[in-house]
Design a protein around this motif. Structure first.
Motif, PDB file in Angstrom:
ATOM      1  N   ARG A   1     -28.647  -0.048 -29.785  1.00 51.62           N
ATOM      2  CA  ARG A   1     -27.398   0.283 -29.070  1.00 51.62           C
ATOM      3  C   ARG A   1     -26.221   0.260 -30.018  1.00 51.62           C
ATOM      4  O   ARG A   1     -26.112  -0.608 -30.882  1.00 51.62           O
ATOM      5  CB  ARG A   1     -27.130  -0.722 -27.946  1.00 51.62           C
ATOM      6  N   LYS A   2     -25.314   1.213 -29.823  1.00 52.79           N
ATOM      7  CA  LYS A   2     -24.093   1.260 -30.616  1.00 52.79           C
ATOM      8  C   LYS A   2     -23.063   0.324 -29.990  1.00 52.79           C
ATOM      9  O   LYS A   2     -22.947   0.239 -28.769  1.00 52.79           O
ATOM     10  CB  LYS A   2     -23.554   2.686 -30.674  1.00 52.79           C
ATOM     11  N   MET A   3     -22.321  -0.406 -30.854  1.00 56.85           N
ATOM     12  CA  MET A   3     -21.264  -1.308 -30.400  1.00 56.85           C
ATOM     13  C   MET A   3     -19.984  -0.965 -31.161  1.00 56.85           C
ATOM     14  O   MET A   3     -20.029  -0.719 -32.366  1.00 56.85           O
ATOM     15  CB  MET A   3     -21.636  -2.757 -30.689  1.00 56.85           C
ATOM     16  N   ALA A   4     -18.857  -0.928 -30.451  1.00 50.39           N
ATOM     17  CA  ALA A   4     -17.552  -0.691 -31.061  1.00 50.39           C
ATOM     18  C   ALA A   4     -16.643  -1.863 -30.718  1.00 50.39           C
ATOM     19  O   ALA A   4     -16.615  -2.305 -29.564  1.00 50.39           O
ATOM     20  CB  ALA A   4     -16.941   0.612 -30.546  1.00 50.39           C
ATOM     21  N   LYS A   5     -15.913  -2.367 -31.727  1.00 51.15           N
ATOM     22  CA  LYS A   5     -14.957  -3.468 -31.531  1.00 51.15           C
ATOM     23  C   LYS A   5     -13.612  -3.072 -32.105  1.00 51.15           C
ATOM     24  O   LYS A   5     -13.551  -2.457 -33.173  1.00 51.15           O
ATOM     25  CB  LYS A   5     -15.426  -4.736 -32.250  1.00 51.15           C
ATOM     26  N   PHE A   6     -12.546  -3.436 -31.395  1.00 45.53           N
ATOM     27  CA  PHE A   6     -11.187  -3.237 -31.884  1.00 45.53           C
ATOM     28  C   PHE A   6     -10.267  -4.103 -31.029  1.00 45.53           C
ATOM     29  O   PHE A   6     -10.719  -4.780 -30.104  1.00 45.53           O
ATOM     30  CB  PHE A   6     -10.787  -1.757 -31.839  1.00 45.53           C
ATOM     31  N   SER A   7      -8.999  -4.115 -31.356  1.00 48.84           N
ATOM     32  CA  SER A   7      -8.041  -4.842 -30.526  1.00 48.84           C
ATOM     33  C   SER A   7      -6.892  -3.902 -30.187  1.00 48.84           C
ATOM     34  O   SER A   7      -6.617  -2.950 -30.922  1.00 48.84           O
ATOM     35  CB  SER A   7      -7.522  -6.092 -31.240  1.00 48.84           C
ATOM     36  N   ILE A   8      -6.257  -4.158 -29.039  1.00 50.33           N
ATOM     37  CA  ILE A   8      -5.087  -3.361 -28.671  1.00 50.33           C
ATOM     38  C   ILE A   8      -3.907  -4.283 -28.423  1.00 50.33           C
ATOM     39  O   ILE A   8      -4.058  -5.432 -28.001  1.00 50.33           O
ATOM     40  CB  ILE A   8      -5.314  -2.441 -27.451  1.00 50.33           C
ATOM     41  N   ALA A   9      -2.728  -3.745 -28.706  1.00 49.12           N
ATOM     42  CA  ALA A   9      -1.477  -4.459 -28.470  1.00 49.12           C
ATOM     43  C   ALA A   9      -0.865  -3.959 -27.175  1.00 49.12           C
ATOM     44  O   ALA A   9      -0.865  -2.758 -26.892  1.00 49.12           O
ATOM     45  CB  ALA A   9      -0.508  -4.201 -29.624  1.00 49.12           C
ATOM     46  N   THR A  10      -0.382  -4.895 -26.367  1.00 46.07           N
ATOM     47  CA  THR A  10       0.342  -4.546 -25.142  1.00 46.07           C
ATOM     48  C   THR A  10       1.711  -5.204 -25.171  1.00 46.07           C
ATOM     49  O   THR A  10       1.905  -6.217 -25.838  1.00 46.07           O
ATOM     50  CB  THR A  10      -0.414  -5.003 -23.878  1.00 46.07           C
ATOM     51  N   LYS A  11       2.641  -4.616 -24.441  1.00 46.26           N
ATOM     52  CA  LYS A  11       4.000  -5.156 -24.362  1.00 46.26           C
ATOM     53  C   LYS A  11       4.059  -6.314 -23.375  1.00 46.26           C
ATOM     54  O   LYS A  11       3.398  -6.282 -22.340  1.00 46.26           O
ATOM     55  CB  LYS A  11       4.983  -4.090 -23.882  1.00 46.26           C
ATOM     56  N   ASP A  12       4.865  -7.298 -23.702  1.00 48.76           N
ATOM     57  CA  ASP A  12       5.148  -8.413 -22.803  1.00 48.76           C
ATOM     58  C   ASP A  12       6.660  -8.534 -22.654  1.00 48.76           C
ATOM     59  O   ASP A  12       7.388  -8.391 -23.634  1.00 48.76           O
ATOM     60  CB  ASP A  12       4.647  -9.744 -23.383  1.00 48.76           C
ATOM     61  N   TYR A  13       7.111  -8.793 -21.443  1.00 47.80           N
ATOM     62  CA  TYR A  13       8.523  -9.052 -21.192  1.00 47.80           C
ATOM     63  C   TYR A  13       8.636 -10.382 -20.475  1.00 47.80           C
ATOM     64  O   TYR A  13       7.845 -10.679 -19.581  1.00 47.80           O
ATOM     65  CB  TYR A  13       9.134  -7.946 -20.315  1.00 47.80           C
ATOM     66  N   TYR A  14       9.591 -11.190 -20.877  1.00 51.41           N
ATOM     67  CA  TYR A  14       9.794 -12.492 -20.253  1.00 51.41           C
ATOM     68  C   TYR A  14      11.238 -12.918 -20.469  1.00 51.41           C
ATOM     69  O   TYR A  14      11.943 -12.373 -21.321  1.00 51.41           O
ATOM     70  CB  TYR A  14       8.822 -13.533 -20.820  1.00 51.41           C
ATOM     71  N   TYR A  15      11.667 -13.894 -19.668  1.00 55.84           N
ATOM     72  CA  TYR A  15      13.012 -14.444 -19.816  1.00 55.84           C
ATOM     73  C   TYR A  15      12.936 -15.749 -20.590  1.00 55.84           C
ATOM     74  O   TYR A  15      12.133 -16.624 -20.286  1.00 55.84           O
ATOM     75  CB  TYR A  15      13.648 -14.680 -18.441  1.00 55.84           C
ATOM     76  N   ASN A  16      13.807 -15.877 -21.594  1.00 53.07           N
ATOM     77  CA  ASN A  16      13.829 -17.104 -22.385  1.00 53.07           C
ATOM     78  C   ASN A  16      14.643 -18.179 -21.650  1.00 53.07           C
ATOM     79  O   ASN A  16      15.094 -17.968 -20.512  1.00 53.07           O
ATOM     80  CB  ASN A  16      14.365 -16.840 -23.792  1.00 53.07           C
ATOM     81  N   ASP A  17      14.840 -19.332 -22.292  1.00 56.69           N
ATOM     82  CA  ASP A  17      15.569 -20.442 -21.661  1.00 56.69           C
ATOM     83  C   ASP A  17      17.018 -20.094 -21.331  1.00 56.69           C
ATOM     84  O   ASP A  17      17.622 -20.704 -20.447  1.00 56.69           O
ATOM     85  CB  ASP A  17      15.536 -21.678 -22.566  1.00 56.69           C
ATOM     86  N   ASN A  18      17.595 -19.119 -22.038  1.00 51.80           N
ATOM     87  CA  ASN A  18      18.972 -18.679 -21.768  1.00 51.80           C
ATOM     88  C   ASN A  18      19.022 -17.543 -20.756  1.00 51.80           C
ATOM     89  O   ASN A  18      20.068 -16.930 -20.571  1.00 51.80           O
ATOM     90  CB  ASN A  18      19.642 -18.227 -23.071  1.00 51.80           C
TER      91      ASN A  18
END
Length: 121
Positions: free
Chosen positions: A26-43
């Motif tokens: 069986r063929k296997m493919a591995k990689f990683s992807i980046a996704t955006k995150d949005y959050y509010y900081n302490d301020n």
């Protein structure tokens, strides 16, 4: 409707072309992807960040990924979570990956020079 149990959908940009190899017959493919995150900081200011997700594909999906997925080109994918537990030097560690069932290329730029590799755009 298909099962929603252990179902993951992501849109992001691969950090590299898939690494492909044969595991048995069986063929296997591995990689990683980046996704955006949005959050509010302490301020209470809106911050933007990036999360990286480990992706693995098998069989025909791996074959398609090898041909179509390229570093920086935006994709949508559907899959399921899988967490591996292992011990090293007496310490328990966890590794989570997404087993990709299907994907769609969203970024259809014509050349690699036109590809934006910034995961936040």
């Amino acid at each position: 409707m298909g099962s929603l149990e252990n179902s993951v959908q992501l849109i992001g940009r691969p950090g590299s072309d898939p690494e492909v190899k044969m595991i048995g017959n069986r063929k296997m493919a591995k990689f990683s992807i980046a996704t955006k995150d949005y959050y509010y900081n302490d301020n209470h200011d809106l911050e933007r960040g990036t999360s990286w997700h480990n992706i693995i594909a098998w069989g025909k999906t791996a074959e398609q990924a090898e041909k179509m997925i390229k570093k920086g080109k935006r994709i949508a994918l559907e899959g399921r979570l899988r967490t591996h537990v292992y011990e090293k030097e007496g310490k328990r560690s966890y590794y989570t990956e997404i087993t990709m069932n299907e994907f769609l290329i969203i970024d259809h730029t014509s050349t690699d020079a036109e590809t934006n590799t910034d995961p936040d755009s």
